[in-house]
Design a protein around this motif. Structure first.
Motif, PDB file in Angstrom:
ATOM      1  N   UNK A 275       0.459  -1.080  -0.125  1.00 38.71           N
ATOM      2  CA  UNK A 275      -0.403   0.008   0.163  1.00 38.71           C
ATOM      3  C   UNK A 275       0.981   1.497  -0.202  1.00 38.71           C
ATOM      4  N   UNK A 276       1.014   2.353  -1.213  1.00 38.18           N
ATOM      5  CA  UNK A 276       1.708   3.393  -0.594  1.00 38.18           C
ATOM      6  C   UNK A 276       1.182   4.239   0.454  1.00 38.18           C
ATOM      7  N   UNK A 277       2.217   4.898   1.334  1.00 36.44           N
ATOM      8  CA  UNK A 277       2.363   4.959   2.686  1.00 36.44           C
ATOM      9  C   UNK A 277       0.975   5.892   2.848  1.00 36.44           C
ATOM     10  N   UNK A 278       0.678   6.554   2.091  1.00 31.57           N
ATOM     11  CA  UNK A 278      -0.466   7.897   2.273  1.00 31.57           C
ATOM     12  C   UNK A 278      -1.839   7.584   1.993  1.00 31.57           C
ATOM     13  N   UNK A 279      -1.544   6.100   1.352  1.00 30.75           N
ATOM     14  CA  UNK A 279      -2.955   6.035   1.512  1.00 30.75           C
ATOM     15  C   UNK A 279      -3.882   5.013   2.346  1.00 30.75           C
ATOM     16  N   UNK A 280      -2.914   4.451   3.618  1.00 36.46           N
ATOM     17  CA  UNK A 280      -3.042   3.628   4.467  1.00 36.46           C
ATOM     18  C   UNK A 280      -3.938   3.772   4.874  1.00 36.46           C
ATOM     19  N   UNK A 281      -3.721   5.134   5.384  1.00 39.10           N
ATOM     20  CA  UNK A 281      -5.069   6.186   6.285  1.00 39.10           C
ATOM     21  C   UNK A 281      -6.325   6.152   6.077  1.00 39.10           C
TER      22      UNK A 281
ATOM     23  N   UNK B  98      -0.338  -5.612  -5.394  1.00 37.33           N
ATOM     24  CA  UNK B  98      -2.347  -4.747  -4.879  1.00 37.33           C
ATOM     25  C   UNK B  98      -2.360  -4.867  -6.557  1.00 37.33           C
ATOM     26  N   UNK B  99      -3.681  -3.335  -6.738  1.00 42.15           N
ATOM     27  CA  UNK B  99      -4.736  -3.225  -7.237  1.00 42.15           C
ATOM     28  C   UNK B  99      -3.317  -2.476  -8.662  1.00 42.15           C
ATOM     29  N   UNK B 100      -3.117  -3.083  -9.842  1.00 45.48           N
ATOM     30  CA  UNK B 100      -2.671  -2.244 -10.603  1.00 45.48           C
ATOM     31  C   UNK B 100      -1.167  -2.325 -10.679  1.00 45.48           C
ATOM     32  N   UNK B 101      -1.073  -2.889  -9.875  1.00 44.24           N
ATOM     33  CA  UNK B 101       0.550  -3.205  -9.997  1.00 44.24           C
ATOM     34  C   UNK B 101       1.267  -4.132 -10.529  1.00 44.24           C
ATOM     35  N   UNK B 102       0.425  -5.539 -11.236  1.00 46.69           N
ATOM     36  CA  UNK B 102       1.345  -6.763 -11.883  1.00 46.69           C
ATOM     37  C   UNK B 102       2.141  -6.161 -12.782  1.00 46.69           C
ATOM     38  N   UNK B 103       1.469  -5.150 -13.729  1.00 51.07           N
ATOM     39  CA  UNK B 103       2.642  -5.131 -15.124  1.00 51.07           C
ATOM     40  C   UNK B 103       3.488  -4.240 -14.763  1.00 51.07           C
TER      41      UNK B 103
END
Ligand SMILES: C[S@@+](CC[C@H](N)C(=O)[O-])C[C@H]1O[C@@H](n2cnc3c(N)ncnc32)[C@H](O)[C@@H]1O
Length: 283
Positions: A193-199, A246-251
Motif C-alpha cells: 500500500x502506498x504510505x499515504x493511502x493507508x489512512x 496490489x491493484x494495478x501493480x501487476x504489470x
C-alpha cells in the motif's frame, strides 16, 4: 433472561446501525464465540435462554470491540484460509481470500506434489502461504522470513497447530538478505500500500493491522524493488518466483522481475478479476 434469538437480533441491529454491512453474520459469530455454541446450534435453537451473566457480559465486550472497528479475525483470534484455521493477532496481517490465488498458482507450478520441494516465503506473517503449501505438498520443506519477531511467534504457533512445525523454519530476517540457499519456489506477499493511502483504508485495516505488513513506501513498490534484486540469488535455475501484488501493480512488478532475468509465465487474476499474482520462472 434473554433468548438466543433476542441476543442475535440486538447485536445485529447495533452492528448494522454502526454501518457494518455483515451485521447478522457477525452477530452470529460473536454470540457463538461468547456462548461456545456453533452457528448451527444458534440457528436450530433460537428459543434457548442464556442465563449466565458472564456470557452476557462477554457478548457485550465482544460487541463493543467490533463497534470500535476491531477486525473480526482479531476479536475471534482466528481466520480460515485455504480451509485451514490460522491464529490471528494484531501482530499479523489477517490472511485474505485474494492470497489463495497465490497458493493455487504455486500448486499449478509445482506439478508433482510428492517431490521434496524447497520453498522460501518472504514476509511470512501468519504463515498462511508457506503453511498452506506445506499442507498440500507432503514432502516439501520451507523457510519463512519476517522482520517482525511477534509475527514469527504467530507463524510458529500456526505451524505447531497444523502439525507442520517439523517442515517449516521460521526466522527473523530482512527479506532474502543473507540467505545462501537456492529454492524451487520463492513466494512473497509483501506490503504494497502506498504510505499515504493507508489512512484512507477501512479502520479495521489502518488502525488495527500492523503497518509493517501494509506500508509499501511512497509508491507502494519499495519491497518489490528489493525482492527483484534478490530473486536471482534465491531461486534456482528453473525455479519459480510468485509475487502477490496490489491493484494495478501487476504489470510494473512483472517488468521489475523480468529485468531481473526472469520469464513471466503468467499473471493470475483473483476471484474478483484483479491481476493478483505475478508468476515468474528463472530460465
Ligand atoms: C502483507 S504481509 C503478508 C503476510 C502473509 N505472508 C500473508 O500473505 O498474509 C507482509 C509481511 O512482510 C513482513 N515484512 C515487512 N518488511 C519486511 C522485511 N524487510 N523483511 C521481511 N519481512 C518483512 C511484515 O512483517 C508482514 O508480516
Amino acid at each position: 433472561m434473554p433468548k438466543v434469538s433476542e441476543l442475535l437480533a440486538s447485536v445485529a441491529a447495533r452492528l448494522s446501525a454502526a454501518g457494518l454491512e455483515s451485521g447478522r453474520l457477525e452477530a452470529r459469530l460473536l454470540v457463538g464465540d461468547a456462548t461456545a455454541l456453533s452457528i448451527e446450534q444458534l440457528v436450530a435453537h433460537p428459543e434457548r435462554e442464556v442465563d449466565d451473566g458472564g456470557v452476557l457480559a462477554r457478548i457485550e465486550r465482544l460487541t463493543k470491540r467490533r463497534l470500535a472497528r476491531e477486525p473480526m479475525s482479531q476479536i475471534l483470534g482466528q481466520r480460515e484460509f485455504w480451509s485451514l484455521t490460522f491464529k490471528v493477532t494484531p501482530d499479523v496481517l489477517t490472511p485474505r481470500p485474494d492470497s489463495e490465488t497465490l497458493v493455487e498458482a504455486a500448486l499449478a507450478a509445482l506439478v508433482d506434489r510428492t517431490r521434496p520441494w524447497r520453498i522460501l516465503d518472504l514476509g511470512v506473517g501468519s504463515g498462511c502461504l508457506l503453511l498452506s503449501l506445506l499442507h498440500e505438498l507432503p514432502n516439501a520443506t520451507g523457510i519463512g522470513i519476517d522482520r517482525s519477531e511477534r509475527a514469527l511467534a504467530v507463524a510458529r504457533a500456526n505451524a505447531e497447530t497444523l502439525g507442520l512445525a517439523g517442515r517449516a523454519v521460521l526466522q527473523l530476517g530482512d527479506w532474502g538478505q543473507g540467505i545462501e540457499e537456492q529454492f524451487d519456489l520463492v513466494v512473497s506477499n509483501p506490503p504494497y500500500i502506498p504510505s499515504d493511502d493507508i489512512e484512507t483504508l477501512d479502520p479495521e485495516v489502518s488502525e488495527h493491522e500492523p503497518w509493517l505488513a501494509l506500508d509499501g513506501g511512497l509508491d507502494g513498490l519499495d519491497a518489490y524493488r528489493r525482492l527483484a534484486g534478490q530473486l536471482p540469488v534465491l531461486a534456482r535455475e528453473g525455479g519459480w518466483a510468485l509475487l502477490e501484488v496490489g491493484v494495478d501493480q501487476a504489470q510494473i512488478v512483472a517488468r521489475l522481475v523480468r529485468a531481473a532475468g526472469f520469464k513471466i509465465e503468467r499473471i493470475r487474476a483473483d476471484l474478483g478479476g484483479i491481476e493478483r499474482v505475478v508468476v515468474a520462472r528463472r530460465p
